[in-house]
Design a protein around this motif. Structure first.
Motif, PDB file in Angstrom:
ATOM      1  N   ARG A 304       0.824  -1.202   0.000  1.00 47.87           N
ATOM      2  CA  ARG A 304       0.000   0.000   0.000  1.00 47.87           C
ATOM      3  C   ARG A 304       0.865   1.262   0.000  1.00 47.87           C
ATOM      4  NH1 ARG A 304      -3.970  -1.515   4.865  1.00 47.87           N
ATOM      5  NH2 ARG A 304      -2.064  -2.656   5.402  1.00 47.87           N
ATOM      6  N   LEU A 305       0.411   2.268  -0.721  1.00 45.02           N
ATOM      7  CA  LEU A 305       1.005   3.602  -0.760  1.00 45.02           C
ATOM      8  C   LEU A 305      -0.088   4.590  -0.370  1.00 45.02           C
ATOM      9  CD1 LEU A 305       2.494   3.290  -4.368  1.00 45.02           C
ATOM     10  CD2 LEU A 305       3.652   2.627  -2.254  1.00 45.02           C
ATOM     11  N   TRP A 306       0.244   5.561   0.474  1.00 45.70           N
ATOM     12  CA  TRP A 306      -0.798   6.517   0.845  1.00 45.70           C
ATOM     13  C   TRP A 306      -0.183   7.879   1.147  1.00 45.70           C
ATOM     14  CZ3 TRP A 306       0.904   2.572   3.922  1.00 45.70           C
ATOM     15  CH2 TRP A 306       1.307   2.854   5.235  1.00 45.70           C
ATOM     16  N   ARG A 307      -1.059   8.895   1.203  1.00 49.27           N
ATOM     17  CA  ARG A 307      -0.624  10.279   1.320  1.00 49.27           C
ATOM     18  C   ARG A 307      -1.493  11.028   2.335  1.00 49.27           C
ATOM     19  NH1 ARG A 307      -1.784  11.708  -3.535  1.00 49.27           N
ATOM     20  NH2 ARG A 307       0.254  11.702  -4.555  1.00 49.27           N
ATOM     21  N   TYR A 308      -0.828  11.866   3.171  1.00 50.91           N
ATOM     22  CA  TYR A 308      -1.511  12.823   4.038  1.00 50.91           C
ATOM     23  C   TYR A 308      -1.171  14.237   3.554  1.00 50.91           C
ATOM     24  CZ  TYR A 308      -1.404   8.784   7.241  1.00 50.91           C
ATOM     25  OH  TYR A 308      -1.510   7.534   7.793  1.00 50.91           O
ATOM     26  N   ALA A 309      -2.025  15.188   3.855  1.00 54.23           N
ATOM     27  CA  ALA A 309      -1.747  16.587   3.530  1.00 54.23           C
ATOM     28  C   ALA A 309      -1.084  17.266   4.716  1.00 54.23           C
ATOM     29  CB  ALA A 309      -3.034  17.316   3.170  1.00 54.23           C
ATOM     30  N   PHE A 310      -0.154  18.175   4.436  1.00 50.80           N
ATOM     31  CA  PHE A 310       0.417  19.014   5.481  1.00 50.80           C
ATOM     32  C   PHE A 310      -0.503  20.203   5.734  1.00 50.80           C
ATOM     33  CE2 PHE A 310       4.449  16.882   4.482  1.00 50.80           C
ATOM     34  CZ  PHE A 310       4.912  16.645   5.769  1.00 50.80           C
ATOM     35  N   SER A 311      -0.456  20.718   6.949  1.00 54.11           N
ATOM     36  CA  SER A 311      -1.295  21.845   7.339  1.00 54.11           C
ATOM     37  C   SER A 311      -0.832  23.120   6.630  1.00 54.11           C
ATOM     38  CB  SER A 311      -1.224  22.045   8.856  1.00 54.11           C
ATOM     39  OG  SER A 311      -1.957  23.188   9.235  1.00 54.11           O
ATOM     40  N   ILE A 312      -1.803  23.976   6.296  1.00 49.63           N
ATOM     41  CA  ILE A 312      -1.477  25.284   5.720  1.00 49.63           C
ATOM     42  C   ILE A 312      -1.575  26.391   6.774  1.00 49.63           C
ATOM     43  CG2 ILE A 312      -2.189  24.631   3.396  1.00 49.63           C
ATOM     44  CD1 ILE A 312      -4.838  26.064   3.899  1.00 49.63           C
ATOM     45  N   ASP A 313      -1.857  26.023   8.025  1.00 47.26           N
ATOM     46  CA  ASP A 313      -1.946  26.983   9.123  1.00 47.26           C
ATOM     47  C   ASP A 313      -0.523  27.382   9.533  1.00 47.26           C
ATOM     48  OD1 ASP A 313      -2.289  28.383  11.460  1.00 47.26           O
ATOM     49  OD2 ASP A 313      -3.569  26.899  12.436  1.00 47.26           O
ATOM     50  N   PRO A 314      -0.165  28.681   9.445  1.00 48.74           N
ATOM     51  CA  PRO A 314       1.200  29.102   9.819  1.00 48.74           C
ATOM     52  C   PRO A 314       1.578  28.704  11.247  1.00 48.74           C
ATOM     53  CG  PRO A 314       0.039  30.879   8.704  1.00 48.74           C
ATOM     54  CD  PRO A 314      -0.978  29.800   8.970  1.00 48.74           C
ATOM     55  N   ALA A 315       0.596  28.588  12.120  1.00 52.84           N
ATOM     56  CA  ALA A 315       0.886  28.206  13.502  1.00 52.84           C
ATOM     57  C   ALA A 315       1.175  26.708  13.627  1.00 52.84           C
ATOM     58  CB  ALA A 315      -0.281  28.591  14.404  1.00 52.84           C
ATOM     59  N   ARG A 316       0.929  25.944  12.549  1.00 57.46           N
ATOM     60  CA  ARG A 316       1.161  24.501  12.572  1.00 57.46           C
ATOM     61  C   ARG A 316       2.163  24.109  11.476  1.00 57.46           C
ATOM     62  NH1 ARG A 316      -1.771  20.858  14.745  1.00 57.46           N
ATOM     63  NH2 ARG A 316      -1.806  19.568  12.847  1.00 57.46           N
ATOM     64  N   SER A 317       3.182  24.899  11.296  1.00 60.79           N
ATOM     65  CA  SER A 317       4.150  24.633  10.236  1.00 60.79           C
ATOM     66  C   SER A 317       4.795  23.261  10.423  1.00 60.79           C
ATOM     67  CB  SER A 317       5.233  25.714  10.224  1.00 60.79           C
ATOM     68  OG  SER A 317       5.963  25.704  11.432  1.00 60.79           O
ATOM     69  N   GLY A 318       4.836  22.506   9.320  1.00 62.17           N
ATOM     70  CA  GLY A 318       5.471  21.199   9.333  1.00 62.17           C
ATOM     71  C   GLY A 318       4.655  20.082   9.925  1.00 62.17           C
ATOM     72  N   LEU A 319       3.424  20.367  10.369  1.00 62.80           N
ATOM     73  CA  LEU A 319       2.560  19.334  10.940  1.00 62.80           C
ATOM     74  C   LEU A 319       1.505  18.919   9.921  1.00 62.80           C
ATOM     75  CD1 LEU A 319       1.988  20.841  14.512  1.00 62.80           C
ATOM     76  CD2 LEU A 319       3.580  19.004  13.866  1.00 62.80           C
ATOM     77  N   LEU A 320       0.929  17.742  10.124  1.00 60.80           N
ATOM     78  CA  LEU A 320      -0.105  17.258   9.218  1.00 60.80           C
ATOM     79  C   LEU A 320      -1.407  18.024   9.409  1.00 60.80           C
ATOM     80  CD1 LEU A 320       0.389  13.366   9.428  1.00 60.80           C
ATOM     81  CD2 LEU A 320       1.406  14.983   7.805  1.00 60.80           C
ATOM     82  N   ALA A 321      -2.197  18.084   8.358  1.00 65.19           N
ATOM     83  CA  ALA A 321      -3.534  18.665   8.459  1.00 65.19           C
ATOM     84  C   ALA A 321      -4.419  17.722   9.260  1.00 65.19           C
ATOM     85  CB  ALA A 321      -4.115  18.890   7.073  1.00 65.19           C
ATOM     86  N   THR A 322      -5.110  18.244  10.255  1.00 65.22           N
ATOM     87  CA  THR A 322      -5.982  17.431  11.109  1.00 65.22           C
ATOM     88  C   THR A 322      -7.319  18.123  11.288  1.00 65.22           C
ATOM     89  OG1 THR A 322      -5.135  18.471  13.139  1.00 65.22           O
ATOM     90  CG2 THR A 322      -4.025  16.461  12.393  1.00 65.22           C
ATOM     91  N   ASP A 323      -8.322  17.348  11.702  1.00 60.27           N
ATOM     92  CA  ASP A 323      -9.614  17.934  12.040  1.00 60.27           C
ATOM     93  C   ASP A 323      -9.553  18.430  13.490  1.00 60.27           C
ATOM     94  OD1 ASP A 323      -9.945  15.764  13.753  1.00 60.27           O
ATOM     95  OD2 ASP A 323     -11.404  14.738  12.484  1.00 60.27           O
ATOM     96  N   PRO A 324     -10.627  19.056  13.998  1.00 53.64           N
ATOM     97  CA  PRO A 324     -10.580  19.608  15.366  1.00 53.64           C
ATOM     98  C   PRO A 324     -10.254  18.587  16.448  1.00 53.64           C
ATOM     99  CG  PRO A 324     -12.434  20.538  14.163  1.00 53.64           C
ATOM    100  CD  PRO A 324     -11.862  19.464  13.286  1.00 53.64           C
ATOM    101  N   SER A 325     -10.481  17.303  16.179  1.00 56.09           N
ATOM    102  CA  SER A 325     -10.171  16.285  17.180  1.00 56.09           C
ATOM    103  C   SER A 325      -8.735  15.774  17.068  1.00 56.09           C
ATOM    104  CB  SER A 325     -11.145  15.111  17.051  1.00 56.09           C
ATOM    105  OG  SER A 325     -10.925  14.416  15.827  1.00 56.09           O
ATOM    106  N   GLY A 326      -7.959  16.318  16.107  1.00 57.83           N
ATOM    107  CA  GLY A 326      -6.578  15.881  15.945  1.00 57.83           C
ATOM    108  C   GLY A 326      -6.406  14.684  15.046  1.00 57.83           C
ATOM    109  N   LEU A 327      -7.406  14.385  14.211  1.00 59.03           N
ATOM    110  CA  LEU A 327      -7.364  13.219  13.341  1.00 59.03           C
ATOM    111  C   LEU A 327      -6.837  13.610  11.957  1.00 59.03           C
ATOM    112  CD1 LEU A 327      -8.231  10.167  13.202  1.00 59.03           C
ATOM    113  CD2 LEU A 327     -10.347  10.988  12.162  1.00 59.03           C
ATOM    114  N   ALA A 328      -5.828  12.879  11.478  1.00 60.59           N
ATOM    115  CA  ALA A 328      -5.278  13.073  10.133  1.00 60.59           C
ATOM    116  C   ALA A 328      -5.785  11.961   9.229  1.00 60.59           C
ATOM    117  CB  ALA A 328      -3.758  13.075  10.175  1.00 60.59           C
TER     118      ALA A 328
END
Length: 425
Positions: A304-328
């Protein structure tokens, strides 16, 4: 009566021999079919298969777990003010050798086709007891290929035979003729930041994005990924074999720097596959973190190959994009028939997959796959596929130069991505 008994025994013997012969033929046919199937996959794995059902994508969800800021601040109070990459590169431990000065057994790890344009090796005396892992270039961090004023390569190393700590080498690649490096221990804060332990894991995957470094963590460590802030490097204050707080100061098993984790990503549910490798995909907006699982040729399942998106929030630089519960959530999931995959690079719609074939010191294969089909890198008069480095753990693309960095054994090498495309058969 004796003649009839003898005839019956002969008939039974002939029937038994026929049955055994039939069984042997069936086993031979089955083995031939298996070999043919494996050969078909090796010769043509076909196209990537998208996986879209929730039952296929849900097991790949991750939850984010930040290390409390109070713990990181307490650690800094004890160890001293954190330093950045510039300070690490100003205090190096040694230099890599150019390929011509490397042992022949190390140079045999290099690709046959396409050939490396530059290659270097680590001194065996400085890497004894360590096993090489993933590589990530400063091109992953920024399009310009630099972090601050330096071109930097990060090379991950794992303990060879023990559960000791993993470490990373910060390589100053400003001067192609003189690559110098400094060691830093990968650590995890414990006891509310009053101490730290070493990361006991194979560094099979590593990606640097913006100011963060994401590293694979083994199953025994209880996480899928650890996150390190490259602006929070701590200096070890004593040089001892132990890790953590010791009488007289802070030790990092001989390294002079310590990278404490600032967050981790853990499986949100059951059946999460341990990521065997990571890479950065700049072909998506926002950029994505690409992962692949480990499947050997003996396994009856695809990779399997898969992809996550990185966050575009400047306060979360270098972290994955997550929903309000912290789920990526994984944004895209694929299957490939290739097994024994070591190293994946996603570039636009194309995925480049390195495959180990045979022993670690033998050459492997390199494929470019997408949802339409696949092509291998070929070399030699017979057009063999076995052209790539045998145990390449990762590939890191630098958009500014178009180069791909990788590492196999003690050899660190670089080559243009265009040369890979030209070598595709």
């Amino acid at each position: 009566m004796k003649h009839r008994g003898r005839h019956r025994r002969r008939r039974r013997g002939r029937a038994l021999r026929a049955a055994l012969a039939g069984t042997a033929l069936a086993l031979t046919a089955a083995a031939t079919m298996i070999s043919a199937s494996q050969a078909d996959v090796a010769d043509n794995p076909g196209a990537l298969k998208p996986l879209t059902r929730s039952t296929e994508t849900a097991p790949l969800r991750l939850t984010e777990h930040p290390v409390p800021r109070a713990s990181l601040d307490r650690l800094s109070e004890g160890m001293g003010r954190p330093v950045g990459v510039e300070s690490v590169l100003a205090d190096t431990d040694g230099a890599l050798r150019a390929a011509r000065a490397c042992p022949a057994e190390d140079r045999r790890r290099l690709p046959v086709e396409p050939a490396a344009t530059r290659a270097y090796c680590w001194d065996a005396a400085d890497t004894g007891g360590l096993r090489p892992g993933a590589v990530t270039a400063s091109g992953d961090a920024h399009d310009a290929g630099r972090r601050g004023t330096h071109r930097v390569i990060l090379s991950g190393w794992s303990p060879g035979t023990t559960d000791g700590p993993a470490r990373v080498a910060f390589v100053d690649a400003d001067d192609p003729g003189d690559l110098r490096y400094a060691w830093a221990l990968l650590a995890v804060p414990v006891d509310g930041g009053r101490d730290y332990r070493g990361l006991a894991s194979d560094v099979s995957g590593m990606v640097r994005y913006q100011d963060k470094l994401l590293v694979t963590a083994g199953r025994g460590d209880g996480s899928a990924l650890y996150v390190y802030d490259l602006d929070r490097v701590q200096r070890a204050t004593v040089s001892r074999p132990e890790v953590g707080r010791v009488p007289g100061g802070w030790s990092a098993a001989g390294a002079r720097f310590v990278l404490p984790a600032v967050a981790s990503y853990r499986p949100a549910g059951a059946d999460f596959p341990h990521p065997a490798g990571l890479s950065l995909d700049r072909g998506t907006t926002p950029a994505g973190l690409v992962a692949h699982d480990s499947v050997t040729g003996d396994d009856d399942r695809p990779t399997r190959l898969w992809r996550y998106a990185f966050s575009i929030d400047p306060a979360r630089s270098g972290l994955l994009a997550t929903d309000p519960s912290g789920l990526a959530e994984p944004l895209a999931v694929y299957e490939t028939k290739l097994t024994d995959v070591h190293g994946v690079l996603a570039h636009g719609p194309a995925w480049y997959l390195g495959r180990t074939v045979g022993a670690p010191d033998q050459h492997g294969t390199l494929w470019r796959q997408d949802t339409d089909g696949s092509l291998p890198v070929r070399c030699g008069a017979d057009g063999t596929h076995r052209c790539w480095s045998g145990q390449t753990a990762s590939m890191s693309h630098v958009p500014e130069t178009g180069e791909v960095w990788s590492q196999s054994g003690r050899m660190l090498f670089v080559l243009p991505l265009t040369s890979i495309d030209r070598a595709l058969g």
